[in-house]
Design a protein around this motif. Structure first.
Motif, PDB file in Angstrom:
ATOM      1  N   ARG A   1      -5.973   6.567   5.668  1.00 38.16           N
ATOM      2  CA  ARG A   1      -7.194   5.874   6.051  1.00 38.16           C
ATOM      3  C   ARG A   1      -8.186   6.853   6.663  1.00 38.16           C
ATOM      4  N   ASP A   2      -7.705   7.746   7.522  1.00 37.66           N
ATOM      5  CA  ASP A   2      -8.571   8.733   8.151  1.00 37.66           C
ATOM      6  C   ASP A   2      -9.235   9.632   7.108  1.00 37.66           C
ATOM      7  N   LEU A   3      -8.478  10.041   6.109  1.00 43.74           N
ATOM      8  CA  LEU A   3      -9.020  10.867   5.030  1.00 43.74           C
ATOM      9  C   LEU A   3     -10.118  10.123   4.277  1.00 43.74           C
ATOM     10  N   LEU A   4      -9.871   8.859   3.954  1.00 49.29           N
ATOM     11  CA  LEU A   4     -10.859   8.067   3.225  1.00 49.29           C
ATOM     12  C   LEU A   4     -12.108   7.806   4.060  1.00 49.29           C
ATOM     13  N   VAL A   5     -11.951   7.618   5.362  1.00 49.82           N
ATOM     14  CA  VAL A   5     -13.113   7.414   6.239  1.00 49.82           C
ATOM     15  C   VAL A   5     -13.979   8.672   6.253  1.00 49.82           C
ATOM     16  N   ARG A   6     -13.349   9.842   6.316  1.00 50.02           N
ATOM     17  CA  ARG A   6     -14.114  11.088   6.282  1.00 50.02           C
ATOM     18  C   ARG A   6     -14.846  11.251   4.955  1.00 50.02           C
ATOM     19  N   GLN A   7     -14.185  10.901   3.848  1.00 49.84           N
ATOM     20  CA  GLN A   7     -14.832  10.974   2.551  1.00 49.84           C
ATOM     21  C   GLN A   7     -15.999   9.999   2.456  1.00 49.84           C
ATOM     22  N   ARG A   8     -15.816   8.792   2.991  1.00 47.66           N
ATOM     23  CA  ARG A   8     -16.893   7.804   2.973  1.00 47.66           C
ATOM     24  C   ARG A   8     -18.091   8.305   3.781  1.00 47.66           C
ATOM     25  N   THR A   9     -17.840   8.925   4.918  1.00 45.52           N
ATOM     26  CA  THR A   9     -18.920   9.465   5.733  1.00 45.52           C
ATOM     27  C   THR A   9     -19.689  10.538   4.973  1.00 45.52           C
ATOM     28  N   GLN A  10     -18.975  11.414   4.273  1.00 45.51           N
ATOM     29  CA  GLN A  10     -19.630  12.437   3.472  1.00 45.51           C
ATOM     30  C   GLN A  10     -20.480  11.808   2.378  1.00 45.51           C
ATOM     31  N   LEU A  11     -19.945  10.792   1.731  1.00 42.92           N
ATOM     32  CA  LEU A  11     -20.653  10.122   0.649  1.00 42.92           C
ATOM     33  C   LEU A  11     -21.884   9.391   1.179  1.00 42.92           C
ATOM     34  N   VAL A  12     -21.771   8.724   2.315  1.00 44.51           N
ATOM     35  CA  VAL A  12     -22.907   8.031   2.924  1.00 44.51           C
ATOM     36  C   VAL A  12     -24.014   9.028   3.247  1.00 44.51           C
ATOM     37  N   ASN A  13     -23.654  10.143   3.874  1.00 42.18           N
ATOM     38  CA  ASN A  13     -24.657  11.143   4.231  1.00 42.18           C
ATOM     39  C   ASN A  13     -25.296  11.755   2.986  1.00 42.18           C
ATOM     40  N   GLY A  14     -24.496  12.004   1.965  1.00 37.98           N
ATOM     41  CA  GLY A  14     -25.034  12.553   0.724  1.00 37.98           C
ATOM     42  C   GLY A  14     -25.983  11.591   0.040  1.00 37.98           C
ATOM     43  N   LEU A  15     -25.619  10.318   0.004  1.00 39.65           N
ATOM     44  CA  LEU A  15     -26.463   9.304  -0.628  1.00 39.65           C
ATOM     45  C   LEU A  15     -27.766   9.130   0.151  1.00 39.65           C
ATOM     46  N   ARG A  16     -27.680   9.072   1.472  1.00 38.80           N
ATOM     47  CA  ARG A  16     -28.892   8.937   2.280  1.00 38.80           C
ATOM     48  C   ARG A  16     -29.808  10.137   2.088  1.00 38.80           C
ATOM     49  N   GLY A  17     -29.228  11.326   2.006  1.00 39.15           N
ATOM     50  CA  GLY A  17     -30.034  12.529   1.799  1.00 39.15           C
ATOM     51  C   GLY A  17     -30.678  12.562   0.423  1.00 39.15           C
ATOM     52  N   LEU A  18     -29.941  12.128  -0.569  1.00 43.20           N
ATOM     53  CA  LEU A  18     -30.458  12.134  -1.938  1.00 43.20           C
ATOM     54  C   LEU A  18     -31.642  11.195  -2.094  1.00 43.20           C
ATOM     55  N   VAL A  19     -31.501   9.968  -1.618  1.00 39.72           N
ATOM     56  CA  VAL A  19     -32.609   9.026  -1.766  1.00 39.72           C
ATOM     57  C   VAL A  19     -33.782   9.401  -0.851  1.00 39.72           C
ATOM     58  N   ALA A  20     -33.500  10.086   0.256  1.00 41.56           N
ATOM     59  CA  ALA A  20     -34.578  10.529   1.135  1.00 41.56           C
ATOM     60  C   ALA A  20     -35.475  11.545   0.433  1.00 41.56           C
TER      61      ALA A  20
END
Length: 98
Positions: free
Chosen positions: A21-40
């Motif tokens: 779960r901890d690994l997946l949470v870290r991956q989700r955080t990376q994906l969220v930040n990447g998506l927010r940066g991309l659309v920004a």
């Protein structure tokens, strides 16, 4: 020298749930930040907070199309689908931990 009690198989199995779960949470955080940066980069601001990014990703996966080039829309849709799948997996782990 300190001695540590040996974990049982059940304790080790529960620990594997926490680690996965901890690994997946870290991956989700990376994906969220990447998506927010991309659309920004295209001038679209997604407010901070997991719920807001998940809401944005849900809208995209349900067919909302942004006023962007086709390639950008495809990339954003793919990342949104990946984010939703990862989010659902994390919820599965959280249910198992309960």
């Amino acid at each position: 020298m300190r001695f540590v009690a040996i974990k049982t198989v059940e304790q080790q199995a529960l620990l594997s749930l926490h680690r996965a779960r901890d690994l997946l949470v870290r991956q989700r955080t990376q994906l969220v930040n990447g998506l927010r940066g991309l659309v920004a980069e295209f001038g679209i601001c997604i407010p901070r907070g997991l719920a807001r990014v998940i809401g944005f990703a849900e809208d995209i996966t349900l067919g909302e199309v942004l006023d962007l080039p086709d390639i950008a829309n495809e990339v954003i849709r793919n990342l949104s689908e990946q984010l939703m799948a990862l989010h659902n997996r994390i919820r599965w782990y959280e249910e198992r931990l309960k």
